[in-house]
Design a protein around this motif. Sequence first.
Motif, PDB file in Angstrom:
ATOM      1  N   MET A 196       0.830  -1.200   0.000  1.00  0.00           N
ATOM      2  CA  MET A 196       0.000   0.000   0.000  1.00  0.00           C
ATOM      3  C   MET A 196       0.870   1.258   0.000  1.00  0.00           C
ATOM      4  O   MET A 196       0.563   2.236  -0.692  1.00  0.00           O
ATOM      5  N   LEU A 197       1.952   1.207   0.782  1.00  0.00           N
ATOM      6  CA  LEU A 197       2.855   2.362   0.806  1.00  0.00           C
ATOM      7  C   LEU A 197       3.490   2.587  -0.557  1.00  0.00           C
ATOM      8  O   LEU A 197       3.610   3.729  -1.019  1.00  0.00           O
ATOM      9  N   ARG A 198       3.884   1.508  -1.219  1.00  0.00           N
ATOM     10  CA  ARG A 198       4.493   1.643  -2.547  1.00  0.00           C
ATOM     11  C   ARG A 198       3.492   2.198  -3.563  1.00  0.00           C
ATOM     12  O   ARG A 198       3.855   2.981  -4.436  1.00  0.00           O
ATOM     13  N   ILE A 199       2.237   1.787  -3.445  1.00  0.00           N
ATOM     14  CA  ILE A 199       1.222   2.316  -4.362  1.00  0.00           C
ATOM     15  C   ILE A 199       1.008   3.802  -4.116  1.00  0.00           C
ATOM     16  O   ILE A 199       0.945   4.605  -5.055  1.00  0.00           O
ATOM     17  N   LEU A 200       0.904   4.196  -2.851  1.00  0.00           N
ATOM     18  CA  LEU A 200       0.715   5.611  -2.520  1.00  0.00           C
ATOM     19  C   LEU A 200       1.870   6.461  -3.047  1.00  0.00           C
ATOM     20  O   LEU A 200       1.670   7.511  -3.675  1.00  0.00           O
ATOM     21  N   LEU A 201       3.091   5.988  -2.778  1.00  0.00           N
ATOM     22  CA  LEU A 201       4.256   6.751  -3.224  1.00  0.00           C
ATOM     23  C   LEU A 201       4.386   6.740  -4.744  1.00  0.00           C
ATOM     24  O   LEU A 201       4.734   7.752  -5.358  1.00  0.00           O
ATOM     25  N   GLY A 202       4.107   5.598  -5.359  1.00  0.00           N
ATOM     26  CA  GLY A 202       4.257   5.483  -6.810  1.00  0.00           C
ATOM     27  C   GLY A 202       3.298   6.380  -7.565  1.00  0.00           C
ATOM     28  O   GLY A 202       3.690   7.090  -8.505  1.00  0.00           O
ATOM     29  N   VAL A 203       2.022   6.372  -7.174  1.00  0.00           N
ATOM     30  CA  VAL A 203       1.036   7.191  -7.878  1.00  0.00           C
ATOM     31  C   VAL A 203       1.309   8.675  -7.646  1.00  0.00           C
ATOM     32  O   VAL A 203       1.182   9.498  -8.561  1.00  0.00           O
ATOM     33  N   ASN A 204       1.703   9.029  -6.419  1.00  0.00           N
ATOM     34  CA  ASN A 204       2.026  10.435  -6.161  1.00  0.00           C
ATOM     35  C   ASN A 204       3.260  10.874  -6.943  1.00  0.00           C
ATOM     36  O   ASN A 204       3.358  12.032  -7.361  1.00  0.00           O
ATOM     37  N   LEU A 205       4.211   9.947  -7.119  1.00  0.00           N
ATOM     38  CA  LEU A 205       5.377  10.277  -7.939  1.00  0.00           C
ATOM     39  C   LEU A 205       4.966  10.522  -9.382  1.00  0.00           C
ATOM     40  O   LEU A 205       5.464  11.448 -10.043  1.00  0.00           O
ATOM     41  N   LEU A 206       4.037   9.722  -9.900  1.00  0.00           N
ATOM     42  CA  LEU A 206       3.526   9.953 -11.251  1.00  0.00           C
ATOM     43  C   LEU A 206       2.843  11.319 -11.349  1.00  0.00           C
ATOM     44  O   LEU A 206       2.981  12.029 -12.355  1.00  0.00           O
ATOM     45  N   ALA A 207       2.112  11.686 -10.288  1.00  0.00           N
ATOM     46  CA  ALA A 207       1.459  12.996 -10.288  1.00  0.00           C
ATOM     47  C   ALA A 207       2.480  14.129 -10.279  1.00  0.00           C
ATOM     48  O   ALA A 207       2.307  15.147 -10.955  1.00  0.00           O
ATOM     49  N   VAL A 208       3.553  13.949  -9.521  1.00  0.00           N
ATOM     50  CA  VAL A 208       4.612  14.965  -9.490  1.00  0.00           C
ATOM     51  C   VAL A 208       5.248  15.107 -10.865  1.00  0.00           C
ATOM     52  O   VAL A 208       5.483  16.231 -11.353  1.00  0.00           O
ATOM     53  N   LEU A 224       0.692   0.816 -14.751  1.00  0.00           N
ATOM     54  CA  LEU A 224       2.103   1.046 -14.420  1.00  0.00           C
ATOM     55  C   LEU A 224       2.453   0.461 -13.056  1.00  0.00           C
ATOM     56  O   LEU A 224       3.497  -0.183 -12.893  1.00  0.00           O
ATOM     57  N   MET A 225       1.582   0.675 -12.058  1.00  0.00           N
ATOM     58  CA  MET A 225       1.860   0.145 -10.722  1.00  0.00           C
ATOM     59  C   MET A 225       1.804  -1.382 -10.709  1.00  0.00           C
ATOM     60  O   MET A 225       2.599  -2.035 -10.030  1.00  0.00           O
ATOM     61  N   LEU A 226       0.879  -1.957 -11.461  1.00  0.00           N
ATOM     62  CA  LEU A 226       0.814  -3.420 -11.549  1.00  0.00           C
ATOM     63  C   LEU A 226       2.073  -3.981 -12.195  1.00  0.00           C
ATOM     64  O   LEU A 226       2.595  -5.028 -11.773  1.00  0.00           O
ATOM     65  N   SER A 227       2.567  -3.307 -13.225  1.00  0.00           N
ATOM     66  CA  SER A 227       3.799  -3.761 -13.886  1.00  0.00           C
ATOM     67  C   SER A 227       4.982  -3.696 -12.930  1.00  0.00           C
ATOM     68  O   SER A 227       5.802  -4.626 -12.873  1.00  0.00           O
ATOM     69  N   TYR A 228       5.064  -2.598 -12.178  1.00  0.00           N
ATOM     70  CA  TYR A 228       6.154  -2.469 -11.202  1.00  0.00           C
ATOM     71  C   TYR A 228       6.072  -3.562 -10.141  1.00  0.00           C
ATOM     72  O   TYR A 228       7.083  -4.211  -9.818  1.00  0.00           O
ATOM     73  N   LEU A 229       4.878  -3.785  -9.585  1.00  0.00           N
ATOM     74  CA  LEU A 229       4.725  -4.800  -8.539  1.00  0.00           C
ATOM     75  C   LEU A 229       4.980  -6.204  -9.079  1.00  0.00           C
ATOM     76  O   LEU A 229       5.496  -7.067  -8.367  1.00  0.00           O
ATOM     77  N   ALA A 230       4.610  -6.437 -10.352  1.00  0.00           N
ATOM     78  CA  ALA A 230       4.877  -7.751 -10.955  1.00  0.00           C
ATOM     79  C   ALA A 230       6.371  -7.975 -11.123  1.00  0.00           C
ATOM     80  O   ALA A 230       6.887  -9.072 -10.857  1.00  0.00           O
ATOM     81  N   LEU A 231       7.106  -6.944 -11.566  1.00  0.00           N
ATOM     82  CA  LEU A 231       8.560  -7.062 -11.691  1.00  0.00           C
ATOM     83  C   LEU A 231       9.213  -7.293 -10.337  1.00  0.00           C
ATOM     84  O   LEU A 231      10.134  -8.094 -10.203  1.00  0.00           O
ATOM     85  N   ARG A 232       8.711  -6.598  -9.330  1.00  0.00           N
ATOM     86  CA  ARG A 232       9.265  -6.769  -7.986  1.00  0.00           C
ATOM     87  C   ARG A 232       8.983  -8.175  -7.452  1.00  0.00           C
ATOM     88  O   ARG A 232       9.824  -8.793  -6.818  1.00  0.00           O
ATOM     89  N   ALA A 233       7.781  -8.686  -7.725  1.00  0.00           N
ATOM     90  CA  ALA A 233       7.437 -10.033  -7.269  1.00  0.00           C
ATOM     91  C   ALA A 233       8.311 -11.088  -7.942  1.00  0.00           C
ATOM     92  O   ALA A 233       8.734 -12.058  -7.318  1.00  0.00           O
ATOM     93  N   SER A 234       8.584 -10.893  -9.244  1.00  0.00           N
ATOM     94  CA  SER A 234       9.446 -11.850  -9.947  1.00  0.00           C
ATOM     95  C   SER A 234      10.872 -11.794  -9.413  1.00  0.00           C
ATOM     96  O   SER A 234      11.571 -12.803  -9.352  1.00  0.00           O
TER      97      SER A 234
END
Length: 323
Positions: free
Chosen positions: A1-13, A108-118
């Motif tokens: 959840m923290l990664r999603i919050l930070l990731g989406v806010n980074l996209l907004a920035v 984008l967040m799903l792709s990042y989390l999938a890469l991290r999971a792999s």
Amino acid sequence: MLRILLGVNLLAVLAALVQSDGISDSVQRYCDMAIWVQPLLLINLTLLALFGNLLRRFSIWIGRALVVIQSAASAILLTDLWRFLTFDEGSWAHLLKAGLLGSAAAALMLSYLALRASALSPALVEARLQSLTARIRPHFLFNSLNAIISLIRLDPRRAETALEELAELFRALMRDHRELIPLADEMALCRQYLDLEKLRLGDRLNFAWEVTDLVVDLKVPPLMVQPLLENAVYHGIEPSGEGGTIGIRVLRRGDELHIDLVNPCDVDTEHQHGNHMALDNIRERLALYYDLEARIETGEVLLAGGQREYRVHIVLPCRGLSP
């Protein structure tokens, strides 16, 4: 959840920086976006928390598609609600743009989390844990055996006990390091290690234990505290002619387990070099076991009398335990 919050806010920035003419303008644009982004994030995270178990019943690709559709639909609905509340006569193209942005951010967040999971697949984690397994310094084995040999005639019973402690220590090294062990076993191993070092260092080595509210059924990564004690002896006690005291404190605060180690240190000794290898290994092992739920903090502290202490503070989650 923290990664999603930070990731989406980074996209907004990043979006604000691309659209703005300067720093001040980008800050204003991000604040305007945040009014729409933060509620949308909270809504989607709430929906994922409520329906996460249901999504897991589908195949991975269907689950991801449903998440993207959910993000697009919530973005459209929230934008339409905002338009209604503010009496804005926005067009349908505006709603479509909001849906596309929501689905793109989710993808984008799903792709990042999938890469991290792999990257954290069981096989890779197992190999990484094996490479990070604590290794006892060869000089410790050599010195311990010499100390035991000197005791064989003077105190055979103590020599026998020391050999048993040494065998337990090496048995722990050969254990499967993917499995967590009871905290009580880790503490017992640490006591055995310090007893062996006490044979060699004598009165130069002292230790003070403070164990409060020990959770018997709590499990921790194996050989997590012992390498830190070995560091404390090697870098703090051995270089000092007068020796010193190693402090070990273990206590539980709510849903967290706190472990503190303190040892004297002398910044002028050569033993200080290489002090961070064991710390880096333990920090990475904690990340593999607990992700963001655990942390380790280290640093030197200057005392009032001009002496220095090296302190290590570890925080672990108490998972699945009654309060």
